[in-house]
Design a protein around this motif. Structure first.
Motif, PDB file in Angstrom:
ATOM      1  N   LEU A  12      72.932  13.627 -57.825  1.00 45.11           N
ATOM      2  CA  LEU A  12      72.693  14.953 -58.339  1.00 45.11           C
ATOM      3  C   LEU A  12      71.438  15.507 -58.231  1.00 45.11           C
ATOM      4  CD1 LEU A  12      74.237  14.251 -62.004  1.00 45.11           C
ATOM      5  CD2 LEU A  12      75.398  14.964 -59.976  1.00 45.11           C
ATOM      6  N   LEU A  13      71.162  16.653 -57.875  1.00 41.87           N
ATOM      7  CA  LEU A  13      69.759  17.196 -57.513  1.00 41.87           C
ATOM      8  C   LEU A  13      69.727  18.575 -58.148  1.00 41.87           C
ATOM      9  CD1 LEU A  13      67.356  17.536 -55.523  1.00 41.87           C
ATOM     10  CD2 LEU A  13      68.799  18.720 -53.957  1.00 41.87           C
ATOM     11  N   ARG A  14      68.344  18.483 -58.749  1.00 38.18           N
ATOM     12  CA  ARG A  14      67.856  19.585 -59.643  1.00 38.18           C
ATOM     13  C   ARG A  14      66.286  19.750 -59.528  1.00 38.18           C
ATOM     14  NH1 ARG A  14      68.138  18.338 -64.848  1.00 38.18           N
ATOM     15  NH2 ARG A  14      66.053  18.845 -65.216  1.00 38.18           N
ATOM     16  N   MET A  91      72.572  21.097 -58.710  1.00 39.47           N
ATOM     17  CA  MET A  91      72.549  21.446 -60.146  1.00 39.47           C
ATOM     18  C   MET A  91      71.968  22.819 -60.450  1.00 39.47           C
ATOM     19  SD  MET A  91      74.916  19.310 -61.121  1.00 39.47           S
ATOM     20  CE  MET A  91      75.075  19.786 -62.733  1.00 39.47           C
ATOM     21  N   ASP A  92      71.354  23.347 -59.711  1.00 39.21           N
ATOM     22  CA  ASP A  92      70.472  24.658 -59.768  1.00 39.21           C
ATOM     23  C   ASP A  92      70.709  25.574 -58.585  1.00 39.21           C
ATOM     24  OD1 ASP A  92      68.364  23.494 -58.430  1.00 39.21           O
ATOM     25  OD2 ASP A  92      67.148  23.573 -59.968  1.00 39.21           O
ATOM     26  N   ASP A  93      70.071  26.792 -58.712  1.00 41.74           N
ATOM     27  CA  ASP A  93      70.133  27.523 -57.500  1.00 41.74           C
ATOM     28  C   ASP A  93      69.244  27.170 -56.581  1.00 41.74           C
ATOM     29  OD1 ASP A  93      72.218  29.183 -58.708  1.00 41.74           O
ATOM     30  OD2 ASP A  93      70.928  30.745 -59.377  1.00 41.74           O
ATOM     31  N   ALA A  94      67.966  27.007 -56.932  1.00 41.62           N
ATOM     32  CA  ALA A  94      67.047  26.373 -55.839  1.00 41.62           C
ATOM     33  C   ALA A  94      67.466  25.318 -54.735  1.00 41.62           C
ATOM     34  CB  ALA A  94      65.707  26.301 -56.376  1.00 41.62           C
ATOM     35  N   SER A  95      68.265  24.222 -55.594  1.00 39.34           N
ATOM     36  CA  SER A  95      68.956  23.061 -54.936  1.00 39.34           C
ATOM     37  C   SER A  95      69.985  23.412 -54.211  1.00 39.34           C
ATOM     38  CB  SER A  95      69.261  22.085 -55.805  1.00 39.34           C
ATOM     39  OG  SER A  95      68.173  21.693 -56.867  1.00 39.34           O
ATOM     40  N   ALA A  96      70.776  24.403 -54.532  1.00 41.20           N
ATOM     41  CA  ALA A  96      71.945  24.827 -53.689  1.00 41.20           C
ATOM     42  C   ALA A  96      71.597  25.598 -52.672  1.00 41.20           C
ATOM     43  CB  ALA A  96      73.002  25.746 -54.647  1.00 41.20           C
ATOM     44  N   LEU A  97      70.655  26.404 -52.702  1.00 42.04           N
ATOM     45  CA  LEU A  97      69.995  27.306 -51.422  1.00 42.04           C
ATOM     46  C   LEU A  97      69.560  26.333 -50.320  1.00 42.04           C
ATOM     47  CD1 LEU A  97      70.786  29.577 -53.281  1.00 42.04           C
ATOM     48  CD2 LEU A  97      68.722  30.673 -52.506  1.00 42.04           C
ATOM     49  N   ALA A  98      68.649  25.142 -50.858  1.00 43.00           N
ATOM     50  CA  ALA A  98      67.910  24.408 -49.822  1.00 43.00           C
ATOM     51  C   ALA A  98      69.171  23.433 -49.238  1.00 43.00           C
ATOM     52  CB  ALA A  98      66.945  23.448 -50.744  1.00 43.00           C
ATOM     53  N   VAL A  99      70.016  22.914 -49.817  1.00 40.86           N
ATOM     54  CA  VAL A  99      71.038  22.038 -49.406  1.00 40.86           C
ATOM     55  C   VAL A  99      71.870  23.108 -48.429  1.00 40.86           C
ATOM     56  CG1 VAL A  99      73.296  20.886 -49.806  1.00 40.86           C
ATOM     57  CG2 VAL A  99      71.089  20.423 -51.404  1.00 40.86           C
ATOM     58  N   GLY A 286      83.119  48.243 -71.867  1.00 40.47           N
ATOM     59  CA  GLY A 286      84.025  48.723 -72.841  1.00 40.47           C
ATOM     60  C   GLY A 286      84.436  50.170 -73.083  1.00 40.47           C
ATOM     61  N   THR A 287      84.234  50.939 -71.931  1.00 39.36           N
ATOM     62  CA  THR A 287      84.845  52.168 -71.873  1.00 39.36           C
ATOM     63  C   THR A 287      86.008  52.106 -70.704  1.00 39.36           C
ATOM     64  OG1 THR A 287      82.958  53.274 -72.218  1.00 39.36           O
ATOM     65  CG2 THR A 287      84.388  54.471 -70.882  1.00 39.36           C
ATOM     66  N   THR A 288      85.646  51.372 -69.435  1.00 38.01           N
ATOM     67  CA  THR A 288      86.728  51.416 -68.619  1.00 38.01           C
ATOM     68  C   THR A 288      87.581  50.269 -68.724  1.00 38.01           C
ATOM     69  OG1 THR A 288      85.513  50.222 -67.072  1.00 38.01           O
ATOM     70  CG2 THR A 288      85.162  52.558 -67.003  1.00 38.01           C
ATOM     71  N   GLY A 289      87.125  48.926 -69.249  1.00 43.60           N
ATOM     72  CA  GLY A 289      87.746  47.756 -69.268  1.00 43.60           C
ATOM     73  C   GLY A 289      87.720  47.036 -68.154  1.00 43.60           C
ATOM     74  N   ARG A 290      87.004  47.463 -67.273  1.00 42.25           N
ATOM     75  CA  ARG A 290      86.887  46.804 -65.807  1.00 42.25           C
ATOM     76  C   ARG A 290      85.905  45.445 -66.131  1.00 42.25           C
ATOM     77  NH1 ARG A 290      85.612  50.335 -60.813  1.00 42.25           N
ATOM     78  NH2 ARG A 290      87.109  48.678 -59.684  1.00 42.25           N
ATOM     79  N   TYR A 291      85.997  44.482 -65.340  1.00 42.69           N
ATOM     80  CA  TYR A 291      85.359  43.189 -65.416  1.00 42.69           C
ATOM     81  C   TYR A 291      84.268  43.488 -64.179  1.00 42.69           C
ATOM     82  CZ  TYR A 291      88.482  41.167 -68.791  1.00 42.69           C
ATOM     83  OH  TYR A 291      89.124  40.824 -69.950  1.00 42.69           O
ATOM     84  N   HIS A 292      82.905  43.491 -64.577  1.00 42.53           N
ATOM     85  CA  HIS A 292      81.997  43.686 -63.533  1.00 42.53           C
ATOM     86  C   HIS A 292      81.215  42.239 -63.365  1.00 42.53           C
ATOM     87  CE1 HIS A 292      81.231  48.058 -63.715  1.00 42.53           C
ATOM     88  NE2 HIS A 292      82.212  47.820 -64.744  1.00 42.53           N
ATOM     89  N   LEU A 293      81.208  41.965 -62.086  1.00 40.61           N
ATOM     90  CA  LEU A 293      80.421  40.564 -61.702  1.00 40.61           C
ATOM     91  C   LEU A 293      79.007  40.800 -61.824  1.00 40.61           C
ATOM     92  CD1 LEU A 293      80.940  37.727 -60.420  1.00 40.61           C
ATOM     93  CD2 LEU A 293      80.600  38.664 -58.330  1.00 40.61           C
ATOM     94  N   LEU A 294      78.409  39.769 -62.679  1.00 38.99           N
ATOM     95  CA  LEU A 294      76.915  40.051 -62.982  1.00 38.99           C
ATOM     96  C   LEU A 294      76.326  38.903 -62.034  1.00 38.99           C
ATOM     97  CD1 LEU A 294      76.835  40.453 -66.884  1.00 38.99           C
ATOM     98  CD2 LEU A 294      76.771  42.257 -65.116  1.00 38.99           C
ATOM     99  N   ASP A 295      76.926  37.717 -62.178  1.00 33.66           N
ATOM    100  CA  ASP A 295      76.225  36.782 -61.457  1.00 33.66           C
ATOM    101  C   ASP A 295      77.148  35.519 -60.652  1.00 33.66           C
ATOM    102  OD1 ASP A 295      73.248  36.754 -62.029  1.00 33.66           O
ATOM    103  OD2 ASP A 295      74.170  36.571 -63.865  1.00 33.66           O
ATOM    104  N   PHE A 296      76.935  35.261 -59.483  1.00 37.45           N
ATOM    105  CA  PHE A 296      77.607  34.086 -58.581  1.00 37.45           C
ATOM    106  C   PHE A 296      76.533  33.258 -58.458  1.00 37.45           C
ATOM    107  CE2 PHE A 296      81.071  33.795 -55.532  1.00 37.45           C
ATOM    108  CZ  PHE A 296      80.919  32.624 -55.027  1.00 37.45           C
ATOM    109  N   ASN A 297      76.802  32.185 -59.135  1.00 35.26           N
ATOM    110  CA  ASN A 297      76.105  30.536 -59.092  1.00 35.26           C
ATOM    111  C   ASN A 297      76.803  29.697 -58.164  1.00 35.26           C
ATOM    112  OD1 ASN A 297      74.048  31.526 -61.022  1.00 35.26           O
ATOM    113  ND2 ASN A 297      75.653  31.377 -62.585  1.00 35.26           N
ATOM    114  N   PRO A 298      76.157  29.353 -57.026  1.00 37.78           N
ATOM    115  CA  PRO A 298      76.944  28.462 -56.032  1.00 37.78           C
ATOM    116  C   PRO A 298      76.565  26.960 -56.339  1.00 37.78           C
ATOM    117  CG  PRO A 298      74.639  29.294 -54.890  1.00 37.78           C
ATOM    118  CD  PRO A 298      74.910  29.946 -56.594  1.00 37.78           C
TER     119      PRO A 298
END
Length: 444
Positions: A12-14, A91-99, A286-298
Motif C-alpha cells: 500500500l502506497l500513500r 491509496m491517495d491521488d498523488a500515489s495513483a498518478l505517480a504509479v 435539488g431542482t432537476t434531480g440529476r446526479y452531477h459528478l463532482l470527483d473521480f478518485n483513481p
C-alpha cells in the motif's frame, strides 16, 4: 483452501502525510484477514495503523514533494526487501498518478491494472474532469477556468454567488499556507484575490456553480473495473453524516441501492476504458434531480470497506484476486450496511444498526488500532486547538515537537475542505438556497 494467492504480498502506497487515514487501515485488515502479507509505504509513525496485527511491514515513504523518479526509487527498494512480485495499491491521488505514469517501469516488481498512463491524471485533475464529463455527456456543475484576477471576478458574476472555487490539482496545495483545496466564494473580489494565489497552489483555479447540499443529495460509488472492464465489487452509497456537517468527508455512510448512480458509474468507467479501483462522488441537483459528478478518485476511497458483500469481497480484495488470476467470488450486496468513522461520529455508535455496521478503527479481531486512536486523536485535537489560539493572539505556530502533553509532536492531519454557504441561501440547484455546509474534505 484460500481464494487468494497468498504467495503474492500487497504493498500500500500513500504519499499524503495523514496519520488518520482510516482507508489505509481498512486495506491492511481486508487483505491481512485473507492471509496476504501487507506492507505499507506511508508515514505511520503517529498513526493507529502501525498497531494493526495484520501489518507485515512498514516502510519509509517518499519525502514530501518527491519527484516521480524518487517515488519509483522507494518502490524499487521496497520490492528488493520483499523479494517477490507484489500487488501495488495506491491509496491517495498523488500515489495513483505517480504509479500510473511509471507503470511500465514498475511492472518487473509490481502487479498493476492495465490502465492508460495518462488516464488517472485526466480524471483526478478537476479541470480535466470538466472536459471528460462533457465528452461523456455526464452532468457536472457549470465550471469556468479564469486566466486572470479580472476574469475570475467576472466569472463570479456570470456563475452567481455563492460559488465553489477549486484548485485543479488539490494534492499540490501546500500544507500550512492557509490554502484549502476547495472553498466557497461569496464575492467577486474574493474570487480575484484567490486567483492571485494560483502559483502558490500549484495548479489552475476553477470556479464552479454551487449545488447546495441537502437530505439524500450526496452519494458516492466505489467499484473495481476488472481486466475486461466489468465493474465488480463495490456499489452506491449515501452519505448520511459528514465532517464537516453537510457534505464533508463521510463520517457515516450507508450502502443504499441506487440504479441511477450505479448506471452512471458503470458507464463512466466503461466509456473511459478504466481498469482498477475507483471512487466517485456525486451530488444530486435539488431542482432537476440529476446526479452531477463532482470527483473521480483513481484509487480506493477511505470508506471502501462499507461495500463488503456476502462473499466478503470488497474493491481491494477484488484487485488482488484479479491481478493474481484468481476468480472473484459471487456475493450478494448488503443494502443498509453502515460504515462509521468513530472519531468523527462517536454518537452514531449509540444508534442501532440492524443491517450491520463496520467501524473505521475498532475491530474485535484487531483491537490495538482502536485503542491507539483515542490517545493519538486527543493529542491531535489538542495541538490544533493550540495552533488556533496562538493564531488568534498573533503568536507564531508551534513547532513540530511542541504539541500536546507528552505527544512528541503529533503530526497535524492535513484537512482541506470547502467553506460554508450563507445560511439565508435556500433553494435547489439554481437559486443557491439550501442550508450552508462544507462541500468536500480532502485528505482525511
Amino acid at each position: 483452501m484460500s481464494l487468494f494467492d497468498t504467495r503474492v504480498p500487497a504493498v500500500l502506497l500513500r504519499i499524503d502525510r495523514n496519520p488518520f487515514h482510516h482507508g489505509t487501515l481498512g486495506a491492511v485488515r481486508s487483505l491481512g484477514r485473507a492471509g496476504v502479507d501487507v506492507h505499507v509505504v506511508a508515514d505511520c509513525d503517529r498513526s493507529p495503523v502501525r498497531a494493526s496485527r495484520y501489518l507485515s511491514g512498514l516502510h519509509t515513504p517518499p519525502p514530501p514533494g518527491a519527484s516521480t523518479a524518487d517515488i519509483v526509487g522507494v518502490l524499487r527498494r521496497v520490492a528488493a526487501r520483499i523479494a517477490r512480485p507484489a500487488v501495488l495499491v495506491p491509496m491517495d491521488d498523488a500515489s495513483a498518478l505517480a504509479v500510473g505514469r511509471t507503470r511500465l517501469e514498475l511492472s518487473p516488481w509490481y502487479l498493476l491494472p492495465d490502465l492508460p498512463a495518462t488516464l488517472p491524471e485526466r480524471v483526478a485533475d478537476k479541470a480535466e474532469l470538466v472536459g471528460v464529463c462533457a465528452s461523456l455527456d455526464i452532468p457536472h456543475p457549470e465550471t469556468l477556468v479564469p486566466d486572470g484576477p479580472v476574469e475570475a471576478a467576472r466569472a463570479a458574476s456570470l456563475l452567481g454567488l455563492p460559488l465553489v472555487a477549486k484548485w485543479s490539482r488539490p494534492w499540490l496545495v501546500p500544507p500550512g499556507g492557509g490554502l484549502r483545496s476547495t472553498v466557497l466564494v461569496r464575492s467577486a473580489r474574493e474570487a480575484g484575490e484567490l486567483y492571485r494565489r494560483a502559483e502558490e497552489a500549484g495548479s489552475r483555479l476553477l470556479l464552479q456553480a454551487f449545488l447546495p447540499p441537502g437530505p439524500d443529495r450526496d452519494w458516492f460509488f466505489h467499484g473495481y473495473a476488472d481486466r475486461f472492464g466489468t465493474v465488480r465489487a463495490g456499489g452506491p452509497g449515501r452519505k448520511t453524516l459528514a465532517r464537516p456537517r453537510g457534505a464533508g468527508l463521510t463520517a457515516v455512510g450507508r450502502w443504499t441501492p441506487n440504479p441511477q448512480v450505479q448506471a452512471l458509474a458503470e458507464r463512466i468507467a466503461g466509456e473511459l476504458g478504466y481498469r482498477g479501483v475507483f471512487d466517485l462522488d456525486f451530488r444530486r441537483c435539488g431542482t432537476t434531480g440529476r446526479y452531477h459528478l463532482l470527483d473521480f478518485n483513481p484509487r480506493p476511497g477511505a470508506q471502501f470497506r462499507l461495500f463488503t458483500d456476502t462473499a466478503g469481497l470488497d474493491v481491494v480484495r477484488a484487485l488482488h484476486l484479479d491481478l493474481t488470476d484468481r476468480p472473484l467470488p459471487q456475493g450478494a450486496p448488503r443494502p443498509g450496511r453502515a460504515f462509521v468513522v468513530e472519531n468523527y461520529a462517536p454518537l452514531s455508535l449509540l444508534r442501532p444498526a440492524p443491517d450491520g455496521r463496520e467501524l473505521a478503527w475498532h475491530a474485535a479481531d484487531d483491537r490495538a488500532p482502536g485503542r491507539a486512536l483515542w490517545t493519538l486523536w486527543g493529542r491531535h485535537v489538542t495541538t490544533r486547538l493550540l495552533h488556533r489560539l496562538r493564531r488568534l493572539h498573533g503568536l507564531p505556530r508551534l513547532r513540530r515537537g511542541d504539541g500536546g502533553p507528552g505527544s512528541g509532536g503529533p503530526v497535524l492531519a492535513r484537512v482541506v475542505r470547502q467553506a460554508t454557504a450563507p445560511a439565508d441561501d435556500r433553494a435547489g440547484c439554481s437559486d443557491r438556497s439550501d442550508r450552508p455546509d462544507d462541500e468536500k474534505a480532502g485528505s482525511l
